[in-house]
Design a protein around this motif. Sequence first.
Motif, short mmCIF file in Angstrom:
data_model
loop_
_atom_site.label_atom_id
_atom_site.label_comp_id
_atom_site.label_asym_id
_atom_site.label_seq_id
_atom_site.Cartn_x
_atom_site.Cartn_y
_atom_site.Cartn_z
N LEU A 144 0.83 -1.20 0.00
CA LEU A 144 0.00 0.00 0.00
C LEU A 144 0.87 1.26 0.00
CD1 LEU A 144 -2.73 -1.14 2.53
CD2 LEU A 144 -3.14 -0.49 0.15
N GLY A 145 1.99 1.20 0.72
CA GLY A 145 2.91 2.34 0.71
C GLY A 145 3.47 2.60 -0.67
N LYS A 146 3.88 1.51 -1.35
CA LYS A 146 4.43 1.66 -2.70
C LYS A 146 3.37 2.14 -3.69
CE LYS A 146 7.33 -1.43 -4.24
NZ LYS A 146 7.93 -2.66 -4.82
N ALA A 147 2.18 1.55 -3.64
CA ALA A 147 1.10 1.95 -4.55
C ALA A 147 0.69 3.40 -4.30
CB ALA A 147 -0.09 1.02 -4.38
N SER A 148 0.64 3.79 -3.03
CA SER A 148 0.27 5.17 -2.70
C SER A 148 1.33 6.15 -3.19
CB SER A 148 0.11 5.32 -1.18
OG SER A 148 -0.93 4.49 -0.70
N ALA A 149 2.61 5.79 -3.04
CA ALA A 149 3.69 6.67 -3.50
C ALA A 149 3.59 6.90 -5.00
CB ALA A 149 5.04 6.07 -3.13
N GLU A 150 3.41 5.82 -5.76
CA GLU A 150 3.31 5.96 -7.22
C GLU A 150 2.09 6.79 -7.60
OE1 GLU A 150 3.27 2.12 -9.01
OE2 GLU A 150 5.11 1.45 -8.06
N THR A 151 0.97 6.56 -6.93
CA THR A 151 -0.27 7.27 -7.26
C THR A 151 -0.17 8.75 -6.94
OG1 THR A 151 -1.52 5.25 -6.77
CG2 THR A 151 -2.77 7.30 -6.91
N ILE A 152 0.45 9.08 -5.81
CA ILE A 152 0.62 10.49 -5.43
C ILE A 152 1.54 11.21 -6.41
CG2 ILE A 152 1.63 12.00 -3.67
CD1 ILE A 152 0.62 9.84 -1.60
N ILE A 153 2.64 10.57 -6.77
CA ILE A 153 3.59 11.18 -7.71
C ILE A 153 2.93 11.46 -9.05
CG2 ILE A 153 5.69 10.76 -9.06
CD1 ILE A 153 6.67 9.09 -6.61
N LEU A 154 2.28 10.45 -9.62
CA LEU A 154 1.67 10.62 -10.94
C LEU A 154 0.40 11.47 -10.86
CD1 LEU A 154 2.17 7.01 -12.35
CD2 LEU A 154 3.53 9.06 -12.81
N GLY A 155 -0.29 11.42 -9.73
CA GLY A 155 -1.49 12.25 -9.56
C GLY A 155 -1.14 13.73 -9.59
N TYR A 156 -0.12 14.12 -8.84
CA TYR A 156 0.32 15.52 -8.86
C TYR A 156 0.82 15.90 -10.25
CZ TYR A 156 0.05 16.69 -3.88
OH TYR A 156 -0.40 16.99 -2.61
N ALA A 157 1.58 15.00 -10.88
CA ALA A 157 2.16 15.32 -12.18
C ALA A 157 1.10 15.57 -13.23
CB ALA A 157 3.09 14.18 -12.63
N ARG A 158 0.03 14.79 -13.20
CA ARG A 158 -0.99 14.90 -14.26
C ARG A 158 -2.08 15.91 -13.91
NH1 ARG A 158 -0.54 8.72 -14.99
NH2 ARG A 158 0.67 8.53 -16.90
N THR A 159 -2.70 15.76 -12.75
CA THR A 159 -3.87 16.59 -12.45
C THR A 159 -3.51 17.99 -11.96
OG1 THR A 159 -4.05 15.72 -10.18
CG2 THR A 159 -5.26 14.55 -11.90
N VAL A 160 -2.22 18.26 -11.78
CA VAL A 160 -1.78 19.62 -11.46
C VAL A 160 -0.85 20.14 -12.55
CG1 VAL A 160 -0.66 21.13 -9.78
CG2 VAL A 160 -2.02 19.19 -8.97
N ILE A 161 0.29 19.49 -12.72
CA ILE A 161 1.29 19.99 -13.68
C ILE A 161 0.77 19.90 -15.12
CG2 ILE A 161 3.58 19.63 -14.64
CD1 ILE A 161 3.55 20.89 -11.86
N GLY A 162 0.22 18.73 -15.49
CA GLY A 162 -0.30 18.58 -16.85
C GLY A 162 -1.40 19.58 -17.16
N VAL A 163 -2.29 19.77 -16.20
CA VAL A 163 -3.40 20.73 -16.38
C VAL A 163 -2.86 22.15 -16.52
CG1 VAL A 163 -5.36 21.81 -15.20
CG2 VAL A 163 -5.14 19.31 -15.25
N LEU A 164 -1.91 22.54 -15.67
CA LEU A 164 -1.34 23.89 -15.74
C LEU A 164 -0.59 24.11 -17.05
CD1 LEU A 164 0.02 24.30 -12.09
CD2 LEU A 164 -2.03 25.34 -13.08
N PHE A 165 0.13 23.09 -17.51
CA PHE A 165 0.87 23.21 -18.76
C PHE A 165 -0.08 23.45 -19.93
CE2 PHE A 165 2.40 21.20 -22.67
CZ PHE A 165 3.61 21.83 -22.85
N TRP A 166 -1.14 22.66 -20.01
CA TRP A 166 -2.05 22.82 -21.14
C TRP A 166 -2.91 24.07 -21.02
CZ3 TRP A 166 -1.32 20.92 -25.66
CH2 TRP A 166 -0.55 19.78 -25.80
N TYR A 167 -3.07 24.58 -19.80
CA TYR A 167 -3.71 25.89 -19.66
C TYR A 167 -2.82 26.97 -20.27
CZ TYR A 167 -5.14 30.33 -17.69
OH TYR A 167 -5.51 31.63 -17.57
N ALA A 168 -1.50 26.88 -20.00
CA ALA A 168 -0.58 27.87 -20.57
C ALA A 168 -0.54 27.79 -22.09
CB ALA A 168 0.83 27.65 -19.98
N ILE A 169 -0.69 26.59 -22.63
CA ILE A 169 -0.62 26.40 -24.08
C ILE A 169 -1.92 26.80 -24.78
CG2 ILE A 169 -0.40 24.68 -25.93
CD1 ILE A 169 2.22 25.31 -24.52
#
Length: 317
Positions: A144-169
């Motif tokens: 659960l620790g490993k799955a949570s770590a992967e999900t948190i990392i990719l969750g922030y990357a996509r639903t925050v960084i990806g969204v902000l990037f495409w807003y700028a574009i």
Amino acid sequence: MLEKFSLLIADYSLLVLWGALLFHLLLPIPVHAHPMTIWRKFAELLANKVNNTRSYQQRFLSGSLAWALMVIPAFIVCIAAQPIVWNLPLFNLGLLLISLEWRGVEKLCKDTIQSINQNNKEEAKAALQPWVNRDVEPLSLLGLGKASAETIILGYARTVIGVLFWYAIAGGIGAFIYRLSLELARAWSPSRDSFRPFGIPALTIQAFLDFIPLKLFSLLCLVGKHLQNTLHTLNLQRKSWANTNNAWLLIIIGKKFELSLGGPVIYQGKKISRPKLGGKIAPSALHLAQIHRFLSWRIAIWLILQSTLMVIIKQGL
């Protein structure tokens, strides 16, 4: 100088960006009422109707047409609505607000940290389940620790960084369409046998949309301590992972904290082998808190850099 500043304010792009972030962090949309929840439900209903043929080619074609049927009308509606909305900045703010999921990932992080700290597997599984397609029932606390770590990392990357990037574009519409595509890739993930090859078109399109923002964010995360060791590990491990967008970020953060990520997962009762990434330490609640703190600072830096670039570009224009 004052004239350039007034032109920047008149463009509203930065005000929309920070306004959406403020509203999202102070007044998040409840999960049960979030438009993306409804979108995912509709995607599942559509898949149940059209993902029922036996031929590989037909299922692949069905997945392509289903993606187009979901995304293209949404894009056309957004474009058509622009000339008739009474306030275009508010329209863009609303689209960006719907697309962001910063608070959701933050809540997942806090819930899993608390549950793992208390050795409560059931609560940790309940918190993680809505975010993943893998089977969480067989997972131990270490899993659960490993799955949570992967999900948190990719969750922030996509639903925050990806969204902000495409807003700028591409403004609010770009962020919105990116998030719609992301939800389809998650709902129809071909990691499950029932969605292979139906979900391959959605996953391929999402990989294309993720390529630049996730690579840039990976490089931002790479800078800092242990840069040379992390870069060496990245060069060794990145080719072993099918999705290089995910691999870069998982390897870099895994190596930064010497955490063991990747490894076997179970989808619909079937065990699938994946290479191990990063270091050798199994993620614990303490590591999840460290990852959360690290990514929060990197997101803050990204926001400053993106805002600065937007100012420079607008002044240049």
